[in-house]
Design a protein around this motif. Sequence first.
Motif, PDB file in Angstrom:
ATOM      1  N   GLU A  40       0.829  -1.208   0.000  1.00 42.84           N
ATOM      2  CA  GLU A  40       0.000   0.000   0.000  1.00 42.84           C
ATOM      3  C   GLU A  40       0.867   1.264   0.000  1.00 42.84           C
ATOM      4  OE1 GLU A  40      -3.962   1.716   2.242  1.00 42.84           O
ATOM      5  OE2 GLU A  40      -2.678   0.331   3.336  1.00 42.84           O
ATOM      6  N   GLU A  41       1.915   1.283   0.807  1.00 43.39           N
ATOM      7  CA  GLU A  41       2.813   2.452   0.860  1.00 43.39           C
ATOM      8  C   GLU A  41       3.472   2.711  -0.485  1.00 43.39           C
ATOM      9  OE1 GLU A  41       5.680   1.928   4.006  1.00 43.39           O
ATOM     10  OE2 GLU A  41       4.089   1.683   5.501  1.00 43.39           O
ATOM     11  N   SER A  42       3.905   1.635  -1.145  1.00 36.64           N
ATOM     12  CA  SER A  42       4.569   1.786  -2.439  1.00 36.64           C
ATOM     13  C   SER A  42       3.632   2.383  -3.474  1.00 36.64           C
ATOM     14  CB  SER A  42       5.086   0.435  -2.934  1.00 36.64           C
ATOM     15  OG  SER A  42       6.113  -0.023  -2.111  1.00 36.64           O
ATOM     16  N   LEU A  43       2.410   1.873  -3.524  1.00 40.39           N
ATOM     17  CA  LEU A  43       1.464   2.403  -4.503  1.00 40.39           C
ATOM     18  C   LEU A  43       1.040   3.822  -4.142  1.00 40.39           C
ATOM     19  CD1 LEU A  43       0.121   1.738  -7.149  1.00 40.39           C
ATOM     20  CD2 LEU A  43      -1.842   0.921  -5.886  1.00 40.39           C
ATOM     21  N   ASN A  44       0.846   4.094  -2.855  1.00 43.97           N
ATOM     22  CA  ASN A  44       0.480   5.457  -2.445  1.00 43.97           C
ATOM     23  C   ASN A  44       1.593   6.452  -2.750  1.00 43.97           C
ATOM     24  OD1 ASN A  44      -2.125   4.909  -1.605  1.00 43.97           O
ATOM     25  ND2 ASN A  44      -1.525   4.489   0.501  1.00 43.97           N
ATOM     26  N   LEU A  52       1.250   7.198  -6.340  1.00 40.13           N
ATOM     27  CA  LEU A  52       0.055   8.007  -6.591  1.00 40.13           C
ATOM     28  C   LEU A  52       0.219   9.460  -6.178  1.00 40.13           C
ATOM     29  CD1 LEU A  52      -2.730   5.594  -5.359  1.00 40.13           C
ATOM     30  CD2 LEU A  52      -2.689   6.689  -7.576  1.00 40.13           C
ATOM     31  N   TYR A  53       0.772   9.671  -4.994  1.00 38.32           N
ATOM     32  CA  TYR A  53       0.753  11.006  -4.416  1.00 38.32           C
ATOM     33  C   TYR A  53       2.075  11.761  -4.539  1.00 38.32           C
ATOM     34  CZ  TYR A  53      -3.557   9.104  -2.620  1.00 38.32           C
ATOM     35  OH  TYR A  53      -4.795   8.515  -2.518  1.00 38.32           O
ATOM     36  N   ASP A  54       3.177  11.047  -4.749  1.00 38.08           N
ATOM     37  CA  ASP A  54       4.474  11.713  -4.796  1.00 38.08           C
ATOM     38  C   ASP A  54       5.081  11.792  -6.186  1.00 38.08           C
ATOM     39  OD1 ASP A  54       4.245  11.951  -2.058  1.00 38.08           O
ATOM     40  OD2 ASP A  54       5.427  10.151  -1.642  1.00 38.08           O
ATOM     41  N   ASP A  55       4.650  10.932  -7.088  1.00 36.32           N
ATOM     42  CA  ASP A  55       5.226  10.915  -8.437  1.00 36.32           C
ATOM     43  C   ASP A  55       4.307  11.710  -9.364  1.00 36.32           C
ATOM     44  OD1 ASP A  55       6.082  10.300 -11.041  1.00 36.32           O
ATOM     45  OD2 ASP A  55       6.892   8.374 -10.384  1.00 36.32           O
TER      46      ASP A  55
END
Length: 186
Positions: free
Chosen positions: A51-55, A58-61
């Motif tokens: 979940e952290e990797s996908l978030n 989503l939100y930082d890249d």
Amino acid sequence: MDQDKFIFCLEAVPDVELENNTEVVQHLEQLALEHGLASIYKTCDTIEGLEESLNALLYDDHNFKDYEVIYFVMQGQENTICIHDYYYSLEEIAELFEGKLKGKIVHFANEKVLDLSNDEAQYFIDVTGARAVSGYGAAFNNLSSIHLDKVFFSLFQDQDDLVEIVEELHQKYYAICKLLDFRLYY
């Protein structure tokens, strides 16, 4: 070609703290060199890590819109994925990423069999917002899908129509598509 597209790969490993130079990493590098198809590769050993990797993507890249494919390399049984000896259903994964995969193709390597009913596939697509889900109906411990995955990903560089991409994949690599039972739900 108007704009390059990218792959985001998440691979389940026993321990993210250990150096992971897996077959997948080598083939993603080869895909970048041969086809100019860039990717981000992350490992996870927990559902929270997934979940952290996908978030983070989503939100930082700021290029998230350019990621066409979310590539899961994870073992599992039937319609589950296995992370650190715990099984998560695809319904749980869909709810975890509710609305976060808009327009993406979620592709599973043949580490796990993907055998969704029409209702299960539609649920995953509706909940996540994904454009499609793909994978394989047959898993072979001694035959990795990575070579067919690379061809599948490279076809997205030249066209956007999913049906045309799958038709071309089957025309060029019918025997391996049939052997691994390539599947696309959209």
